[in-house]
Design a protein around this motif. Structure first.
Motif, PDB file in Angstrom:
ATOM      1  N   ALA A 125     -60.815 -45.825 -37.648  1.00  0.00           N
ATOM      2  CA  ALA A 125     -62.186 -45.918 -37.132  1.00  0.00           C
ATOM      3  C   ALA A 125     -63.214 -45.684 -38.239  1.00  0.00           C
ATOM      4  N   GLY A 126     -62.909 -46.201 -39.438  1.00  0.00           N
ATOM      5  CA  GLY A 126     -63.836 -46.093 -40.555  1.00  0.00           C
ATOM      6  C   GLY A 126     -63.884 -44.723 -41.211  1.00  0.00           C
ATOM      7  N   GLN A 127     -63.025 -43.809 -40.790  1.00  0.00           N
ATOM      8  CA  GLN A 127     -62.983 -42.462 -41.360  1.00  0.00           C
ATOM      9  C   GLN A 127     -61.668 -42.257 -42.093  1.00  0.00           C
ATOM     10  N   GLU A 128     -61.736 -41.588 -43.239  1.00  0.00           N
ATOM     11  CA  GLU A 128     -60.535 -41.305 -44.014  1.00  0.00           C
ATOM     12  C   GLU A 128     -59.982 -39.941 -43.608  1.00  0.00           C
ATOM     13  N   PHE A 129     -58.653 -39.902 -43.399  1.00  0.00           N
ATOM     14  CA  PHE A 129     -57.959 -38.665 -43.036  1.00  0.00           C
ATOM     15  C   PHE A 129     -56.802 -38.457 -43.998  1.00  0.00           C
ATOM     16  N   GLY A 130     -56.648 -37.221 -44.443  1.00  0.00           N
ATOM     17  CA  GLY A 130     -55.558 -36.892 -45.353  1.00  0.00           C
ATOM     18  C   GLY A 130     -55.144 -35.447 -45.185  1.00  0.00           C
ATOM     19  N   PRO A 131     -54.388 -34.925 -46.148  1.00  0.00           N
ATOM     20  CA  PRO A 131     -53.895 -33.546 -46.047  1.00  0.00           C
ATOM     21  C   PRO A 131     -55.011 -32.520 -45.872  1.00  0.00           C
ATOM     22  N   GLU A 132     -56.138 -32.725 -46.550  1.00  0.00           N
ATOM     23  CA  GLU A 132     -57.246 -31.767 -46.436  1.00  0.00           C
ATOM     24  C   GLU A 132     -57.868 -31.749 -45.042  1.00  0.00           C
ATOM     25  N   ASP A 133     -57.607 -32.788 -44.250  1.00  0.00           N
ATOM     26  CA  ASP A 133     -58.098 -32.849 -42.871  1.00  0.00           C
ATOM     27  C   ASP A 133     -57.050 -32.366 -41.877  1.00  0.00           C
ATOM     28  N   GLY A 134     -55.904 -31.954 -42.373  1.00  0.00           N
ATOM     29  CA  GLY A 134     -54.823 -31.492 -41.507  1.00  0.00           C
ATOM     30  C   GLY A 134     -54.004 -32.623 -40.912  1.00  0.00           C
ATOM     31  N   LEU A 135     -54.011 -33.807 -41.561  1.00  0.00           N
ATOM     32  CA  LEU A 135     -53.244 -34.944 -41.053  1.00  0.00           C
ATOM     33  C   LEU A 135     -51.762 -34.594 -40.994  1.00  0.00           C
ATOM     34  N   ARG A 136     -51.174 -34.794 -39.816  1.00  0.00           N
ATOM     35  CA  ARG A 136     -49.735 -34.594 -39.615  1.00  0.00           C
ATOM     36  C   ARG A 136     -49.117 -35.907 -39.155  1.00  0.00           C
ATOM     37  N   VAL A 137     -47.917 -36.163 -39.632  1.00  0.00           N
ATOM     38  CA  VAL A 137     -47.189 -37.361 -39.225  1.00  0.00           C
ATOM     39  C   VAL A 137     -45.882 -36.904 -38.586  1.00  0.00           C
ATOM     40  N   THR A 138     -45.675 -37.322 -37.351  1.00  0.00           N
ATOM     41  CA  THR A 138     -44.429 -37.030 -36.646  1.00  0.00           C
ATOM     42  C   THR A 138     -43.627 -38.321 -36.590  1.00  0.00           C
ATOM     43  N   THR A 139     -42.395 -38.278 -37.087  1.00  0.00           N
ATOM     44  CA  THR A 139     -41.521 -39.446 -37.089  1.00  0.00           C
ATOM     45  C   THR A 139     -40.350 -39.176 -36.154  1.00  0.00           C
ATOM     46  N   GLU A 140     -40.093 -40.115 -35.255  1.00  0.00           N
ATOM     47  CA  GLU A 140     -38.967 -40.017 -34.322  1.00  0.00           C
ATOM     48  C   GLU A 140     -38.219 -41.340 -34.344  1.00  0.00           C
ATOM     49  N   SER A 141     -36.915 -41.297 -34.058  1.00  0.00           N
ATOM     50  CA  SER A 141     -36.158 -42.540 -33.961  1.00  0.00           C
ATOM     51  C   SER A 141     -35.133 -42.453 -32.844  1.00  0.00           C
ATOM     52  N   TRP A 142     -34.777 -43.613 -32.328  1.00  0.00           N
ATOM     53  CA  TRP A 142     -33.819 -43.742 -31.247  1.00  0.00           C
ATOM     54  C   TRP A 142     -32.914 -44.928 -31.528  1.00  0.00           C
ATOM     55  N   VAL A 143     -31.642 -44.808 -31.211  1.00  0.00           N
ATOM     56  CA  VAL A 143     -30.746 -45.962 -31.221  1.00  0.00           C
ATOM     57  C   VAL A 143     -31.125 -46.790 -30.006  1.00  0.00           C
TER      58      VAL A 143
END
Length: 173
Positions: free
Chosen positions: A38-56
């Protein structure tokens, strides 16, 4: 036509809400990555978290994936805008179709701003498809995105896995 789409989307959301209990892999980390939503940059300093999940991905058309729903009650409507999700279904034992939506909602104390997905089968990987929430002074759901991936006709091919990535930040104000 529009009424039919509303029913189909509602049914898909209801079906997807039951997903998530069979995750084969999950990882929630702070990311060194920077994204623009949405036109805003997010990174570690903003507390950006990435959750990765996978399924067969099972054969037979059973959907796999996750729904990240906001809790009912106790939160203002400005903090809760619906659900975010990523899920995959097998189509006619030949293809998979994936769906994702970023609701801008609060889940697990974090605001979901992007949801992505892709498939892997051995060394083959599909393109990554992402859905972003919208921001115009307040967070609202972005559009649902879809993509497809062809299955292998080789009975000895490795199993296909569906991967979902949830990008979230601490809620502001």
């Amino acid at each position: 036509m529009r009424f039919t789409r509303v029913i189909a989307v509602g049914a898909a959301a209801l079906m997807a809400s039951s997903l998530g209990a069979i995750a084969a892999y999950g990882d929630d980390t702070s990311s060194g990555e920077t994204i623009v939503v949405a036109g805003q940059e997010f990174g570690p300093e903003d507390g950006l978290r990435v959750t990765t999940e996978s399924w067969v991905v099972p054969s037979g058309g059973e959907a796999v994936g996750a729904t990240y729903s906001s809790p009912r009650g106790g939160m203002s409507t400005q903090a809760v805008w619906g659900s975010s999700y990523a899920y995959s279904r097998e189509i006619l034992q030949l293809d998979y179709i994936g769906y994702a939506k970023a609701g801008g909602n609060i889940y697990g104390g974090q605001r979901i701003i992007r949801v992505c997905f892709y498939w892997t089968r051995g060394s083959v990987r599909s393109a990554t498809t992402c859905a972003d929430a919208r921001y115009d002074g307040r967070w609202t759901p972005g559009p649902e995105v879809t993509a497809s991936f062809s299955d292998s006709l080789d009975p000895n091919a490795p199993q296909t896995q569906f991967w979902a990535l949830k990008y979230s930040v601490p809620p502001q104000g």
